[in-house]
Design a protein around this motif. Structure first.
Motif, PDB file in Angstrom:
ATOM      1  N   ASP A 195       0.946  -1.231  -0.362  1.00 59.00           N
ATOM      2  CA  ASP A 195       0.020  -0.164   0.137  1.00 59.00           C
ATOM      3  C   ASP A 195       1.059   1.217   0.099  1.00 59.00           C
ATOM      4  N   THR A 196       1.716   1.544   0.998  1.00 56.40           N
ATOM      5  CA  THR A 196       2.683   2.602   0.624  1.00 56.40           C
ATOM      6  C   THR A 196       3.894   2.503  -0.495  1.00 56.40           C
ATOM      7  N   LEU A 197       4.494   1.084  -1.362  1.00 56.51           N
ATOM      8  CA  LEU A 197       4.684   1.609  -2.123  1.00 56.51           C
ATOM      9  C   LEU A 197       3.759   2.153  -3.367  1.00 56.51           C
ATOM     10  N   LEU A 198       2.460   1.696  -3.539  1.00 60.55           N
ATOM     11  CA  LEU A 198       1.792   2.261  -4.646  1.00 60.55           C
ATOM     12  C   LEU A 198       1.232   3.776  -4.449  1.00 60.55           C
ATOM     13  N   ALA A 199       1.189   4.011  -2.674  1.00 60.45           N
ATOM     14  CA  ALA A 199       0.429   5.435  -2.318  1.00 60.45           C
ATOM     15  C   ALA A 199       1.861   6.860  -2.744  1.00 60.45           C
ATOM     16  N   GLU A 200       3.051   5.931  -3.043  1.00 56.96           N
ATOM     17  CA  GLU A 200       4.258   6.951  -3.134  1.00 56.96           C
ATOM     18  C   GLU A 200       4.767   7.257  -4.096  1.00 56.96           C
ATOM     19  N   SER A 201       4.620   5.879  -4.988  1.00 59.73           N
ATOM     20  CA  SER A 201       5.679   5.574  -6.390  1.00 59.73           C
ATOM     21  C   SER A 201       4.402   6.798  -7.144  1.00 59.73           C
ATOM     22  N   GLU A 221      -9.031  -1.689  -6.656  1.00 56.50           N
ATOM     23  CA  GLU A 221      -8.656  -1.254  -4.856  1.00 56.50           C
ATOM     24  C   GLU A 221      -7.267  -1.579  -5.220  1.00 56.50           C
ATOM     25  N   GLN A 222      -6.014  -2.171  -5.357  1.00 54.39           N
ATOM     26  CA  GLN A 222      -4.712  -1.349  -5.554  1.00 54.39           C
ATOM     27  C   GLN A 222      -4.568  -0.337  -6.250  1.00 54.39           C
ATOM     28  N   LEU A 223      -4.766  -0.513  -7.445  1.00 49.07           N
ATOM     29  CA  LEU A 223      -4.971   0.977  -8.644  1.00 49.07           C
ATOM     30  C   LEU A 223      -5.624   2.458  -8.202  1.00 49.07           C
ATOM     31  N   ALA A 224      -6.537   2.490  -6.990  1.00 48.52           N
ATOM     32  CA  ALA A 224      -7.283   3.572  -6.708  1.00 48.52           C
ATOM     33  C   ALA A 224      -6.140   3.994  -5.665  1.00 48.52           C
ATOM     34  N   LEU A 246      -7.467  -2.397 -14.816  1.00 50.33           N
ATOM     35  CA  LEU A 246      -6.482  -0.988 -15.510  1.00 50.33           C
ATOM     36  C   LEU A 246      -7.309  -0.888 -16.870  1.00 50.33           C
ATOM     37  N   ILE A 247      -7.842  -1.215 -17.398  1.00 54.66           N
ATOM     38  CA  ILE A 247      -8.517  -0.274 -18.358  1.00 54.66           C
ATOM     39  C   ILE A 247      -9.508   0.336 -17.542  1.00 54.66           C
ATOM     40  N   GLN A 248     -10.517   0.199 -16.922  1.00 55.42           N
ATOM     41  CA  GLN A 248     -10.839   1.438 -15.731  1.00 55.42           C
ATOM     42  C   GLN A 248     -10.312   2.120 -15.431  1.00 55.42           C
ATOM     43  N   ALA A 249      -9.038   2.037 -14.532  1.00 59.52           N
ATOM     44  CA  ALA A 249      -8.822   2.363 -14.096  1.00 59.52           C
ATOM     45  C   ALA A 249      -7.705   3.778 -15.037  1.00 59.52           C
ATOM     46  N   LEU A 250      -7.286   3.226 -16.123  1.00 61.60           N
ATOM     47  CA  LEU A 250      -6.902   4.568 -17.595  1.00 61.60           C
ATOM     48  C   LEU A 250      -8.267   5.629 -17.866  1.00 61.60           C
ATOM     49  N   ASP A 252     -10.876   5.927 -16.792  1.00 65.20           N
ATOM     50  CA  ASP A 252     -11.215   7.127 -15.440  1.00 65.20           C
ATOM     51  C   ASP A 252      -9.867   7.595 -15.110  1.00 65.20           C
ATOM     52  N   GLY A 253      -9.160   8.110 -15.594  1.00 63.91           N
ATOM     53  CA  GLY A 253      -7.341   9.077 -15.449  1.00 63.91           C
ATOM     54  C   GLY A 253      -7.200   8.778 -13.334  1.00 63.91           C
ATOM     55  N   LYS A 254      -8.367   7.387 -13.194  1.00 63.75           N
ATOM     56  CA  LYS A 254      -8.134   7.221 -11.834  1.00 63.75           C
ATOM     57  C   LYS A 254      -5.871   6.652 -11.650  1.00 63.75           C
ATOM     58  N   ILE A 255      -5.448   6.786 -13.039  1.00 55.53           N
ATOM     59  CA  ILE A 255      -3.788   6.329 -12.896  1.00 55.53           C
ATOM     60  C   ILE A 255      -3.451   6.854 -14.448  1.00 55.53           C
ATOM     61  N   HIS A 256      -2.454   7.953 -15.012  1.00 53.63           N
ATOM     62  CA  HIS A 256      -1.840   8.648 -15.777  1.00 53.63           C
ATOM     63  C   HIS A 256      -1.831   7.746 -16.954  1.00 53.63           C
ATOM     64  N   ALA A 257      -1.007   6.799 -16.615  1.00 53.60           N
ATOM     65  CA  ALA A 257      -0.599   5.681 -17.898  1.00 53.60           C
ATOM     66  C   ALA A 257      -0.475   4.021 -17.929  1.00 53.60           C
TER      67      ALA A 257
END
Ligand SMILES: NC(=O)C1=CN([C@@H]2O[C@H](COP(=O)(O)OP(=O)(O)OC[C@H]3O[C@@H](n4cnc5c(N)ncnc54)[C@H](OP(=O)(O)O)[C@@H]3O)[C@@H](O)[C@H]2O)C=CC1
Ligand SMILES: O=CC(=O)O
Length: 324
Positions: A195-201, A221-224, A246-250, A252-257
């Motif tokens: 969780d820390t890695l996901l939040a800070e990277s 959950e992790q992508l969020a 992953l497709i949904q997160a991309l 929805d703009g939840k992650i950049h790329a």
């Protein structure tokens, strides 16, 4: 009489000659059910197999009662049923190390290509859109000095950390099952929970094997938990990431790329939504695909089969317990 082996991948001439100097070799195009039937006698007598990518499970093993060794031209071995091999005392050999640096280069390529939008803007140049000074809609984001998170600090993770630390001055976070002192000492890498890695990277880079534990490790959950400015890189195995999420997160703009060398289904279906997203760089599983490295992997696999069928295994064995 030479032991009989089945080759299900093309080899360079000199390596084929080396294999043939030790074994009676039958070359087949694949381990398909059709080939198993067509070459039933050959499979029934085979003591070794050499190739890559195909599934080797209980069904295949039922056709190869004399099999003693399998040599895969890859480091990953998730396509083998290792428990079934162990139950039969069959040695499984793989090709770690020879491909490590090349795969780390591929991962760095994906980091740079996604951040700087290299593929997307090159396509725009080819399409004749570069007509004057470029504006902000052509800009990317910096890579240097950003935080790189590595999931799986094994051979490839370590080689990626080396590039990011020395080449790009990037702080490194990592997660694995255990702490890796070498990464901490050489690259100032900091161990943290997922969780820390996901939040800070700023870049979340996956160099994990596919196992029961890593299947869909990265889902909605992790992508969020990632920054909306962060980029996901996967060169481990496709199913480590839940591709739908992953497709949904991309979208929805939840992650950049995302920069992807591996997919849940390979080859990636031509109608995959990933292919219509401009913020995705999709490579056709080319992590180790240079002339030099693919030759070295094939040579390693040939040597591995020779060593395993002559009872002379010193390295590259996935299941050394069967040697005892
Ligand atoms: N795209 C491509 O073409 C290629 C892809 N690959 C993929 O990369 C993978 C890694 O290769 P390589 O670096 O040589 O392998 P290693 O075995 O050296 O490294 C694997 C790393 O993953 C970590 N790991 C395994 N399971 C878990 C888990 N459940 N949770 C957290 N960490 C875990 C290990 O942790 P620990 O250190 O604590 O044991 C280790 O650090 C291969 O298995 C293959 O799937 C490899 C080559 C080319
Ligand atoms: O994906 C490639 C490998 O060597 O594993």
């Amino acid at each position: 009489m030479k032991p009989s082996v089945i080759l299900y991948k093309k080899l360079p001439d000199d390596l084929l000659a080396r294999l043939e100097s030790h074994f009676s070799v039958t070359q087949v195009s694949s381990l398909s059910a059709e080939n198993l039937q067509k070459h039933a006698d050959v499979f029934a007598n085979a003591e070794g197999i050499l190739g890559s990518s195909e599934t080797v499970g209980k069904d295949f093993l039922s056709h190869t009662p004399k099999l003693r060794a399998a040599s895969t031209v890859s480091v990953g071995y998730d396509n083998f049923d290792v428990d079934a091999l162990n139950a039969r005392g069959i040695v499984l050999m793989h090709t770690p190390t020879v491909l490590t640096e090349t795969v780390a280069d591929t991962m760095m390529t994906l980091v740079l290509a996604t951040a700087r939008r290299a593929v997307e803007v090159a396509e725009r140049v080819k399409a004749g859109e570069w007509k004057g000074g470029i504006g902000a809609d052509w800009f990317g984001i910096d890579v240097h000095h950003k935080t790189l998170g590595i999931l799986g600090m094994g051979r490839i993770g370590l080689a990626l950390a080396q590039r990011a630390h020395f080449g790009f001055n990037m702080p490194i976070l990592y997660n694995a099952r255990r702490h890796h002192q070498e990464a901490e000492d050489r690259f100032n890498a900091r161990y943290c929970d997922l969780d820390t890695l996901l939040a800070e990277s700023d870049f979340v880079c996956i160099s994990l094997p596919l196992t029961d534990e890593t299947y869909h490790l990265i889902g909605a959950e992790q992508l969020a938990k990632m920054k909306s400015s962060a980029i996901l890189i996967n060169a481990g195995r496709g199913p480590v990431v839940d591709e739908k999420a992953l497709i949904q997160a991309l979208v929805d703009g939840k992650i950049h790329a995302a920069g992807l060398d591996v997919f849940e289904q390979e080859p990636l279906p031509v109608d995959s939504p990933l292919l219509s997203l401009p913020n995705v760089v999709a490579l056709p599983h080319i992590g180790s695909a240079t002339h030099e490295t693919r030759y070295n992997m094939a040579a390693c696999a040939v040597d591995n089969l020779i060593a395993s069928l002559s009872g002379n295994v010193k390295e590259n064995c996935v299941n050394p317990q069967v040697l005892k």
